[in-house]
Design an enzyme around this catalytic site. Structure first.
Site, PDB file in Angstrom:
ATOM      1  N   ARG A   4       0.827  -1.217   0.000  1.00 36.99           N
ATOM      2  CA  ARG A   4       0.000   0.000   0.000  1.00 36.99           C
ATOM      3  C   ARG A   4       0.862   1.267   0.000  1.00 36.99           C
ATOM      4  O   ARG A   4       0.485   2.276   0.601  1.00 36.99           O
ATOM      5  CB  ARG A   4      -0.955  -0.004   1.207  1.00 36.99           C
ATOM      6  N   ARG A  56      -2.929   6.672   1.446  1.00 37.44           N
ATOM      7  CA  ARG A  56      -3.414   7.862   2.167  1.00 37.44           C
ATOM      8  C   ARG A  56      -2.429   8.522   3.108  1.00 37.44           C
ATOM      9  O   ARG A  56      -2.692   9.625   3.584  1.00 37.44           O
ATOM     10  CB  ARG A  56      -4.694   7.504   2.937  1.00 37.44           C
ATOM     11  N   ARG A  59      -6.404  11.963  -5.363  1.00 36.90           N
ATOM     12  CA  ARG A  59      -7.647  11.252  -5.092  1.00 36.90           C
ATOM     13  C   ARG A  59      -8.826  12.224  -4.989  1.00 36.90           C
ATOM     14  O   ARG A  59      -9.915  11.960  -5.515  1.00 36.90           O
ATOM     15  CB  ARG A  59      -7.495  10.448  -3.808  1.00 36.90           C
ATOM     16  N   ASP A  82      -7.340  -2.578  -6.832  1.00 34.58           N
ATOM     17  CA  ASP A  82      -7.967  -3.153  -5.647  1.00 34.58           C
ATOM     18  C   ASP A  82      -8.205  -4.638  -5.887  1.00 34.58           C
ATOM     19  O   ASP A  82      -8.414  -5.046  -7.025  1.00 34.58           O
ATOM     20  CB  ASP A  82      -9.304  -2.461  -5.371  1.00 34.58           C
ATOM     21  N   TYR A 111     -15.349 -11.731   0.676  1.00 37.77           N
ATOM     22  CA  TYR A 111     -16.080 -10.501   0.377  1.00 37.77           C
ATOM     23  C   TYR A 111     -17.350 -10.786  -0.417  1.00 37.77           C
ATOM     24  O   TYR A 111     -18.384 -10.159  -0.215  1.00 37.77           O
ATOM     25  CB  TYR A 111     -15.191  -9.538  -0.404  1.00 37.77           C
TER      26      TYR A 111
END
Lengths: 352, 352
Positions: free
Chosen positions: B27, B31, B40, B77, B153
């Site tokens: 990652r 962020r 973003r 993703d 998921y």
């Protein structure tokens, strides 16, 4: 004190022969039982149950009325110690336990002291009263959180996805964390000794968060203090040495080291293969576990199949206590627990 | 296609000599970087970044401008596949990824099909464009979720504390779960092969949730399908075989079995001791990891100390790729990442 009519748990913890594999369930007195929810609603909340020995006795015995469990565990919470240290335990609706005054600066940490055991008298009263009410039917397990797990809550103030405050302290100010852990291990030792004195037939230490540590950090910040607690236990009782159990969730990589702490048994979460665990620890300790609690969502057939799988994976012989690999979920149908307990008793007989 | 100017990652994945231990960070485009947050915000949201090859290229390259990282990883993703299967991927503010139409009944499961790769073209376009923009500076890693993790998921609809729907299906209707896993493994294989064709220099499979399974369930529902994906990879490229990495978070108990899938490297979370892991897998695979991401909250001194500890625990020789044991947290100060990358390069030289 009455002698035990069913001593299968104690014998298994000592790796002595039993006619079947004893079974109990972590959080067996809990929200999946309608009668528990009724008592709890009457009491007000979770902490009101813990602090009232009459009600704690009532809910501790509830699962034994329904299921042929081989042990009772005192109804309490691991955070009674931080609460008695003055950190202010509370439960917000639908959330886990929280502390009003988490340890966020050096001054607060340096001001911390081990609690006066008189503040925890309600726990020892509950142990005494439950032991009386059981009248030797099954053994009573006392428990505490591990020094490290208590520190997680004490620093963080509650549960957390990544325990950022705790981990930051661990890496940036290990001296402060060691100070907390030193106090915690003394408090936990005193607390468990008082439970033994009040009548606990076995004691268990829940190291719920040890498994989120790296191997060296686990050794330094959890294992060391677990060993210190075990070494400090006054285990003599009128019926022999009181056995001790350590359960580090996510600790499957460290079983040899955990077994070397001097405890009598290791609790195992469901990720660990019991045959591998047994080969790893040899004759050092008994093993407790380790059905995936989610199996209880499924069906009677699947529960029997997976129970058989866990029993076979431990194999024949002494030293296995059946349990889930984690506390039972509130969403579990109670009738599935009945299937489980019956399956353990029936399917384990050929192994003994 | 340009040849690689820095091939340390690829060489380490093949257990060939390198002058230092290569490092990248799960990652790494994320962020914790202010420039990422700016892009973003301009794009609209996370999925707008993933679906726009220009913007995906921009954010993929951002961490390389700041830090001397030895690899790029395509910005995407793991849930692009379920999205392309029609399950409707979305992100609610402040929450993890969710699916609009989770698989909750047999009819929906029987109606599932492997996706048309044309629906995932934006990913392959991004790989191609990033590879071009990198111009051989460092290798580009392509990736996918594991068949089991995608199924988690797809059945649950999002992340979960206990994956109750998934676990209930696993124990009560394993046939349905196997049906999903069979489709997923074919979809993941095709997807990774298309990324290799578009220019990915290495591929990684993220088995984020495999670690919540019991050992027999892990073998049956995750490991089998991981091995099937690895076996189905078309790894030939103009620069030799494209290496593959499997990362099962919480999979430290199953390293031998994971190494036997035929992958080139295993990603390790921070709970695993690298010296133990290396002794376990022998010469079978390279190892990637495994600093506790929380170390990056602490201080430059602690970061250097813990980096040294991870490097020493792997020891001298080839086959180690430095990484965190989990994705970097959004709360990480970017200057701490600079300390880490520099420390890995500097402190690892004596080991090579």
């Amino acid at each position: 004190m009455p002698t035990l009519k069913n001593d299968a748990l104690i014998r298994a913890l000592r790796r002595q022969p039993t006619p079947y594999t004893p079974v109990w369930i972590m959080r067996q007195a809990g929200r999946y039982l309608p009668e528990y929810n009724k008592t709890r609603a009457r009491a007000g909340g979770f902490l009101d149950l813990c602090r009232n020995p009459d009600l704690a006795t009532e809910v501790t015995l509830q699962p034994l009325e329904r299921f042929a469990l081989d042990a009772a565990i005192v109804f309490s919470d691991i955070l009674t110690i931080p609460d008695a240290m003055g950190l202010g335990l509370y439960f917000a609706e639908g959330e886990g336990p929280q502390l009003e005054r988490p340890l966020r600066d050096e001054q607060a940490i340096r001001g911390l002291a081990i609690p006066d055991l008189a503040r925890l008298r309600y726990v020892f009263d509950a142990v005494r009263q439950i032991r009386g009410a059981l009248a030797g039917r099954v053994p009573l397990i006392g428990f505490a959180g591990s020094p490290f797990t208590l520190a997680c809550y004490m620093v963080e103030g509650g549960s957390s996805a990544d325990f950022r405050a705790l981990k930051t302290m661990l890496y940036a100010r290990p001296d402060l964390l060691h100070h907390i852990l030193d106090l915690n291990s003394r408090a936990v030792t005193d607390y468990l000794n008082a439970q033994i004195k009040a009548g606990a037939d076995a004691v268990m230490i829940f190291d719920t968060w040890g498994g989120m540590l790296s191997t060296p950090a686990f050794r330094e910040f959890s294992l060391t203090y677990l060993a210190r607690v075990i070494a400090g236990l006054d285990r003599a009782s009128e019926s022999g040495q009181v056995p001790s159990i350590i359960f580090t969730k996510g600790g499957g990589l460290w079983l040899s080291e955990l077994a070397a702490t001097g405890c009598d048994a290791l609790g195992l979460d469901w990720t660990v293969d019991l045959s591998v665990a047994r080969a790893t620890v040899g004759q050092a300790v008994a093993l407790q576990g380790n059905l995936d609690p989610s199996v209880l969502y499924s069906s009677p057939e699947a529960i029997r199949r997976e129970t058989q799988r866990v029993l076979s994976s431990y194999g024949a012989g002494n030293g296995h206590i059946f349990n889930l690999g984690h506390g039972i979920s509130q969403h579990t149908p109670p009738e599935h627990v009945a299937v489980l307990v019956e399956a353990v008793h029936e399917l384990s007989r050929p192994l003994h």
